[in-house]
Enzyme design. Structure first.
Site, PDB file in Angstrom:
ATOM      1  N   ARG A   5       8.306  -0.223  -6.017  1.00 60.03           N
ATOM      2  CA  ARG A   5       6.864  -1.170  -4.895  1.00 60.03           C
ATOM      3  C   ARG A   5       5.770  -0.715  -5.845  1.00 60.03           C
ATOM      4  O   ARG A   5       4.540  -0.955  -6.041  1.00 60.03           O
ATOM      5  CB  ARG A   5       7.040  -1.061  -3.141  1.00 60.03           C
ATOM      6  CG  ARG A   5       5.752  -1.619  -2.716  1.00 60.03           C
ATOM      7  CD  ARG A   5       6.435  -3.204  -2.936  1.00 60.03           C
ATOM      8  NE  ARG A   5       7.447  -3.671  -2.818  1.00 60.03           N
ATOM      9  CZ  ARG A   5       7.795  -4.760  -2.645  1.00 60.03           C
ATOM     10  NH1 ARG A   5       7.052  -6.085  -3.414  1.00 60.03           N
ATOM     11  NH2 ARG A   5       8.680  -5.572  -2.162  1.00 60.03           N
ATOM     12  N   HIS A  18       6.506  -1.733  -9.446  1.00 61.00           N
ATOM     13  CA  HIS A  18       5.459  -2.954  -9.827  1.00 61.00           C
ATOM     14  C   HIS A  18       4.006  -3.947  -8.881  1.00 61.00           C
ATOM     15  O   HIS A  18       3.450  -4.259  -9.917  1.00 61.00           O
ATOM     16  CB  HIS A  18       6.195  -3.818  -8.377  1.00 61.00           C
ATOM     17  CG  HIS A  18       6.297  -5.659  -7.888  1.00 61.00           C
ATOM     18  ND1 HIS A  18       5.656  -6.100  -7.089  1.00 61.00           N
ATOM     19  CD2 HIS A  18       6.433  -6.689  -8.521  1.00 61.00           C
ATOM     20  CE1 HIS A  18       4.972  -6.616  -7.388  1.00 61.00           C
ATOM     21  NE2 HIS A  18       5.774  -8.023  -8.131  1.00 61.00           N
TER      22      HIS A  18
END
Length: 195
Positions: free
Chosen positions: A35, A38
């Site tokens: 995450r 990302h």
């Protein structure tokens, strides 16, 4: 309520995994690493982040049981998409030897008490102040960014022994701090993952 993942996000994670092997990470660590990468498009976070799977599991449990989430700035709050947060920066004042960010940590602690998850992505002084409080946090996501005090405050967090997500370098920021918390919010733990 299940989270609906947009096709662009699905493709982004597919491309991320094609460029970065995260299969060796334990489940929650992998979720946080992916995450954060990302959110930043920075693959180097995979080797820069520091966290412990057991601490993440306990924080995940606390978060999903309703533990408060405290943030240092509204930009972090804006990035946390599925949870109310506490941010006291608007109420804080600076003074001799005290930044507004540090004062905001004091005000937030007075409001929420022990057991919260603290998400700091902007101000090293907020992280430094948190370390002086008896906050007994469920987790500190300490990812402030900057050339003055950021790396040092994160090193102090790691040395404190508090349950934490941090990184070694000077990079960080609101988006990656929010992403680390979102990883814990979005992750559903299967029975075999329970520690």
């Amino acid at each position: 309520m299940n989270r609906v993942v947009h096709p662009i996000e699905q493709e982004s994670f597919r491309r991320l995994r094609a460029r970065l092997d995260t299969s060796h990470f334990p489940p929650l660590t992998r979720a946080v690493v992916e995450r954060v990468v990302h959110s930043s498009a920075d693959l180097d976070y995979a080797s820069d982040l520091v966290m412990d799977e057991g601490e993440l599991a306990r924080a995940h449990t606390a978060l999903h049981a309703g533990a408060p989430v405290v943030v240092d700035v509204e930009m972090v709050a804006a990035g946390i998409t599925r949870r109310e947060t506490v941010c006291r920066l608007k109420d804080a004042e600076s003074g001799p030897g005290l930044t507004r960010s540090a004062h905001a940590m004091r005000l937030a602690y007075e409001q929420v008490g022990p057991g919260a998850l603290w998400v700091i992505g902007c101000a090293p002084t907020a992280l430094e102040e948190l370390l002086t409080l008896d906050a007994s946090p469920a987790l500190v996501i300490g990812l402030p960014v900057g050339f003055v005090g950021a790396a040092e405050s994160k090193a102090a967090l790691r040395e404190s022994g508090l349950p934490a997500v941090s990184n070694v370098s000077e990079k960080g920021g609101s988006a990656v701090a929010a992403a680390a918390l979102n990883a814990l919010l979005y992750h559903t733990v299967s029975p075999e993952e329970n520690l």
